[in-house]
Scaffold this motif. Structure first.
Motif, PDB file in Angstrom:
ATOM      1  N   GLU A  31      -4.288  -2.962   9.371  1.00  0.00           N
ATOM      2  CA  GLU A  31      -3.763  -3.865   8.339  1.00  0.00           C
ATOM      3  C   GLU A  31      -4.865  -4.244   7.359  1.00  0.00           C
ATOM      4  O   GLU A  31      -4.648  -4.280   6.140  1.00  0.00           O
ATOM      5  N   ALA A  81      -5.402  -1.293   5.108  1.00  0.00           N
ATOM      6  CA  ALA A  81      -4.335  -1.168   4.113  1.00  0.00           C
ATOM      7  C   ALA A  81      -4.548  -2.162   2.973  1.00  0.00           C
ATOM      8  O   ALA A  81      -4.389  -1.819   1.794  1.00  0.00           O
ATOM      9  N   GLU A  82      -4.939  -3.382   3.310  1.00  0.00           N
ATOM     10  CA  GLU A  82      -5.210  -4.386   2.279  1.00  0.00           C
ATOM     11  C   GLU A  82      -6.369  -3.953   1.384  1.00  0.00           C
ATOM     12  O   GLU A  82      -6.319  -4.112   0.157  1.00  0.00           O
ATOM     13  N   THR A 114      -5.223  -1.275  -1.032  1.00  0.00           N
ATOM     14  CA  THR A 114      -4.385  -1.736  -2.148  1.00  0.00           C
ATOM     15  C   THR A 114      -5.227  -2.222  -3.318  1.00  0.00           C
ATOM     16  O   THR A 114      -4.728  -2.286  -4.441  1.00  0.00           O
ATOM     17  N   THR A 158       1.237   2.422   3.706  1.00  0.00           N
ATOM     18  CA  THR A 158       1.511   0.998   3.498  1.00  0.00           C
ATOM     19  C   THR A 158       0.842   0.517   2.217  1.00  0.00           C
ATOM     20  O   THR A 158       1.460  -0.183   1.405  1.00  0.00           O
ATOM     21  N   ALA A 159      -0.412   0.896   2.029  1.00  0.00           N
ATOM     22  CA  ALA A 159      -1.140   0.490   0.825  1.00  0.00           C
ATOM     23  C   ALA A 159      -0.482   1.053  -0.429  1.00  0.00           C
ATOM     24  O   ALA A 159      -0.334   0.342  -1.437  1.00  0.00           O
ATOM     25  N   TYR A 160      -0.067   2.298  -0.379  1.00  0.00           N
ATOM     26  CA  TYR A 160       0.577   2.933  -1.535  1.00  0.00           C
ATOM     27  C   TYR A 160       1.868   2.198  -1.881  1.00  0.00           C
ATOM     28  O   TYR A 160       2.140   1.900  -3.048  1.00  0.00           O
ATOM     29  N   GLN A 161       2.667   1.892  -0.858  1.00  0.00           N
ATOM     30  CA  GLN A 161       3.918   1.182  -1.094  1.00  0.00           C
ATOM     31  C   GLN A 161       3.650  -0.210  -1.659  1.00  0.00           C
ATOM     32  O   GLN A 161       4.313  -0.646  -2.599  1.00  0.00           O
ATOM     33  N   ASP A 162       2.657  -0.914  -1.096  1.00  0.00           N
ATOM     34  CA  ASP A 162       2.328  -2.254  -1.588  1.00  0.00           C
ATOM     35  C   ASP A 162       1.821  -2.207  -3.025  1.00  0.00           C
ATOM     36  O   ASP A 162       2.123  -3.087  -3.831  1.00  0.00           O
ATOM     37  N   ALA A 163       1.044  -1.188  -3.356  1.00  0.00           N
ATOM     38  CA  ALA A 163       0.463  -1.076  -4.695  1.00  0.00           C
ATOM     39  C   ALA A 163       1.470  -0.627  -5.749  1.00  0.00           C
ATOM     40  O   ALA A 163       1.366  -1.012  -6.916  1.00  0.00           O
ATOM     41  N   GLY A 168       5.143  -0.296  -5.037  1.00  0.00           N
ATOM     42  CA  GLY A 168       6.518  -0.712  -4.798  1.00  0.00           C
ATOM     43  C   GLY A 168       7.436   0.438  -4.439  1.00  0.00           C
ATOM     44  O   GLY A 168       8.650   0.259  -4.297  1.00  0.00           O
ATOM     45  N   GLU A 175       8.759   3.026  -1.822  1.00  0.00           N
ATOM     46  CA  GLU A 175       8.841   3.411  -0.419  1.00  0.00           C
ATOM     47  C   GLU A 175       8.754   4.933  -0.333  1.00  0.00           C
ATOM     48  O   GLU A 175       9.363   5.635  -1.147  1.00  0.00           O
TER      49      GLU A 175
END
Length: 192
Positions: free
Chosen positions: A25, A28-29, A32, A134-139, A141, A143
């Motif tokens: 986690e 991933a942060e 991002t 996860t990072a790609y999705q957070d950065a 949006g 999925e």
């Protein structure tokens, strides 16, 4: 992403407090905060390094450590755990898997029955496999955006172990003992 930057992130993640999920986690942060191209680059580097550990000798080493059994998934996550040992150790054991017998955390596993291993002891890092996605999705949006970005770039990453070196039977204990003598000896003394 450069090799140096990749290893710096892996090693910093492994140094974080908490379990491996929390370390992933954190990673991933951190990812991002980078440009999207760097997140994609991290995943490419992760896959390339993991593939270096995708050998029959390494699968046999995992089987020795896991007391004779190591599924496809277990081996995949074991390869990711090897990355968490850091660049120097990873490079050494990929070149010569029997050197796992010298790794402190592996020696600690050999010193106790497998059934007593805690979740933190277990040599796998499954959640590392999901950090970049996860990072790609957070950065972005999006999925499944990382998968699409990789495919659009013509990069087809493997999803299961598939050693490309000379095939041999890692369940043949005589051959394993000859190929991995120190690791085999270390785990033969394990208390059941």
């Amino acid at each position: 992403m450069t090799d140096e930057a990749f290893w710096l992130l892996i090693e910093r993640a492994a140094e974080q407090a908490g379990d491996r999920d929390e370390q992933a986690e954190w990673l991933a942060e951190e990812l991002t905060r980078l440009p999207v191209e760097q997140i994609v680059g991290f995943q490419i580097q992760l896959s390339a390094h993991r593939l270096r550990a995708d050998t029959w000798d390494m699968w046999a080493a995992a089987r020795v450590i896991f007391d004779g059994f190591c599924s496809d998934d277990s081996f995949w996550y074991f390869q990711l755990w090897l990355l968490g040992l850091g660049r120097h150790t990873f490079d050494r054991v990929v070149a010569e898997p029997d050197l796992l017998a010298e790794v402190e955390s592996v020696r600690a596993l050999a010193a106790k029955p497998l059934r007593t291993w805690s979740e933190r002891d277990w040599p796998d890092w499954e959640s590392l496999d999901y950090a970049a996605a996860t990072a790609y999705q957070d950065a972005t949006g999006r999925e499944l955006g990382l998968e699409k970005a990789l495919l659009d770039a013509g990069i087809d990453l493997p999803v299961n172990p598939d050693p490309a070196d000379v095939d041999w039977d890692p369940s043949d204990l005589t051959v394993v003992a000859a190929r991995l003598p120190r690791l085999s000896l270390l785990f033969s003394a394990r208390v059941r």
